[in-house]
Scaffold this motif. Structure first.
Motif, PDB file in Angstrom:
ATOM      1  N   VAL A   1      49.636 -45.378  42.646  1.00 50.66           N
ATOM      2  CA  VAL A   1      48.461 -46.063  43.201  1.00 50.66           C
ATOM      3  C   VAL A   1      48.495 -45.917  44.717  1.00 50.66           C
ATOM      4  CG1 VAL A   1      48.293 -47.729  41.312  1.00 50.66           C
ATOM      5  CG2 VAL A   1      49.658 -48.294  43.324  1.00 50.66           C
ATOM      6  N   TYR A   2      47.416 -46.347  45.351  1.00 44.45           N
ATOM      7  CA  TYR A   2      47.346 -46.379  46.807  1.00 44.45           C
ATOM      8  C   TYR A   2      47.155 -47.819  47.253  1.00 44.45           C
ATOM      9  CZ  TYR A   2      46.434 -41.347  46.446  1.00 44.45           C
ATOM     10  OH  TYR A   2      46.517 -40.017  46.165  1.00 44.45           O
ATOM     11  N   LEU A   3      47.335 -48.050  48.538  1.00 45.89           N
ATOM     12  CA  LEU A   3      47.046 -49.373  49.090  1.00 45.89           C
ATOM     13  C   LEU A   3      45.565 -49.674  48.915  1.00 45.89           C
ATOM     14  CD1 LEU A   3      48.971 -49.437  52.499  1.00 45.89           C
ATOM     15  CD2 LEU A   3      49.510 -50.714  50.440  1.00 45.89           C
ATOM     16  N   PRO A   4      45.214 -50.946  48.781  1.00 51.41           N
ATOM     17  CA  PRO A   4      43.787 -51.299  48.724  1.00 51.41           C
ATOM     18  C   PRO A   4      43.073 -50.846  50.002  1.00 51.41           C
ATOM     19  CG  PRO A   4      45.156 -53.168  48.096  1.00 51.41           C
ATOM     20  CD  PRO A   4      46.079 -52.104  48.584  1.00 51.41           C
ATOM     21  N   LYS A   5      41.789 -50.537  49.882  1.00 55.58           N
ATOM     22  CA  LYS A   5      41.014 -50.007  51.010  1.00 55.58           C
ATOM     23  C   LYS A   5      41.029 -50.944  52.218  1.00 55.58           C
ATOM     24  CE  LYS A   5      39.366 -46.194  49.213  1.00 55.58           C
ATOM     25  NZ  LYS A   5      39.740 -44.896  49.718  1.00 55.58           N
ATOM     26  N   ASP A   6      40.992 -52.271  51.992  1.00 54.30           N
ATOM     27  CA  ASP A   6      40.977 -53.199  53.124  1.00 54.30           C
ATOM     28  C   ASP A   6      42.289 -53.155  53.905  1.00 54.30           C
ATOM     29  OD1 ASP A   6      42.160 -54.364  50.825  1.00 54.30           O
ATOM     30  OD2 ASP A   6      41.927 -56.375  51.677  1.00 54.30           O
ATOM     31  N   ILE A   7      43.402 -52.936  53.220  1.00 53.19           N
ATOM     32  CA  ILE A   7      44.696 -52.823  53.904  1.00 53.19           C
ATOM     33  C   ILE A   7      44.808 -51.454  54.568  1.00 53.19           C
ATOM     34  CG2 ILE A   7      47.194 -52.787  53.583  1.00 53.19           C
ATOM     35  CD1 ILE A   7      46.848 -54.852  51.385  1.00 53.19           C
ATOM     36  N   GLN A   8      44.283 -50.412  53.925  1.00 49.09           N
ATOM     37  CA  GLN A   8      44.284 -49.080  54.540  1.00 49.09           C
ATOM     38  C   GLN A   8      43.533 -49.088  55.866  1.00 49.09           C
ATOM     39  OE1 GLN A   8      43.184 -45.655  52.196  1.00 49.09           O
ATOM     40  NE2 GLN A   8      44.042 -46.546  50.335  1.00 49.09           N
ATOM     41  N   ALA A   9      42.448 -49.848  55.927  1.00 49.03           N
ATOM     42  CA  ALA A   9      41.631 -49.892  57.141  1.00 49.03           C
ATOM     43  C   ALA A   9      42.401 -50.489  58.319  1.00 49.03           C
ATOM     44  CB  ALA A   9      40.360 -50.692  56.880  1.00 49.03           C
ATOM     45  N   LYS A  10      43.402 -51.320  58.040  1.00 43.68           N
ATOM     46  CA  LYS A  10      44.172 -51.980  59.093  1.00 43.68           C
ATOM     47  C   LYS A  10      45.356 -51.138  59.584  1.00 43.68           C
ATOM     48  CE  LYS A  10      43.134 -56.516  57.206  1.00 43.68           C
ATOM     49  NZ  LYS A  10      43.704 -57.703  56.549  1.00 43.68           N
TER      50      LYS A  10
END
Length: 133
Positions: free
Chosen positions: A88-97
């Protein structure tokens, strides 16, 4: 004749560089963005990819970093390993940070390399043993 030949080669090289520089710069920007996006997926920074077991300069630079910075690095590496194993990948909201291209190790690494270069120029011995295990 040799000096004239070298000047000609230098002019040709500069001309070729001037022609290809825009292509190189656009490719570099696209590649940099791609690497940043891939690192964001795992919550890593580019400096996290530098291996202290294979490069003594990286190990020396890491030994100079504050403990909090090393702890954050280790947490990022653990998290990346965990989500990679889970496919899996990190959630998009965490990726944005994430700030994947923000350096924390490279400035210290440049300092270590400059010190080693200076020691070599001065002919002094190294302050510690620099051999791979």
């Amino acid at each position: 004749a040799t000096t004239t030949n070298n000047k000609h080669k230098t002019m040709v090289l500069k001309s070729v560089q001037a022609i290809f520089r825009p292509f190189y710069n656009s490719f570099r920007a696209a590649y940099r963005e791609r690497v940043a996006n891939d690192l964001k997926k795992y919550g890593l920074r580019y400096d996290d990819l530098l291996d202290p077991s294979g490069n003594m300069d990286v190990a020396a630079a890491m030994s100079r970093l504050p403990q909090e910075v090393l702890d954050a690095r280790n947490q990022r590496l653990k998290r990346a390993l965990d989500i990679s194993l889970k496919h899996v990948y990190l959630p998009k909201d965490i990726q944005a940070k994430q700030t994947p291209l923000e350096p924390y190790l490279r400035p210290m690494l440049r300092q270590v390399q400059a010190e080693m270069k200076e020691r070599k120029m001065l002919g002094t011995k190294k302050p510690y043993d620099r051999q791979l295990p």
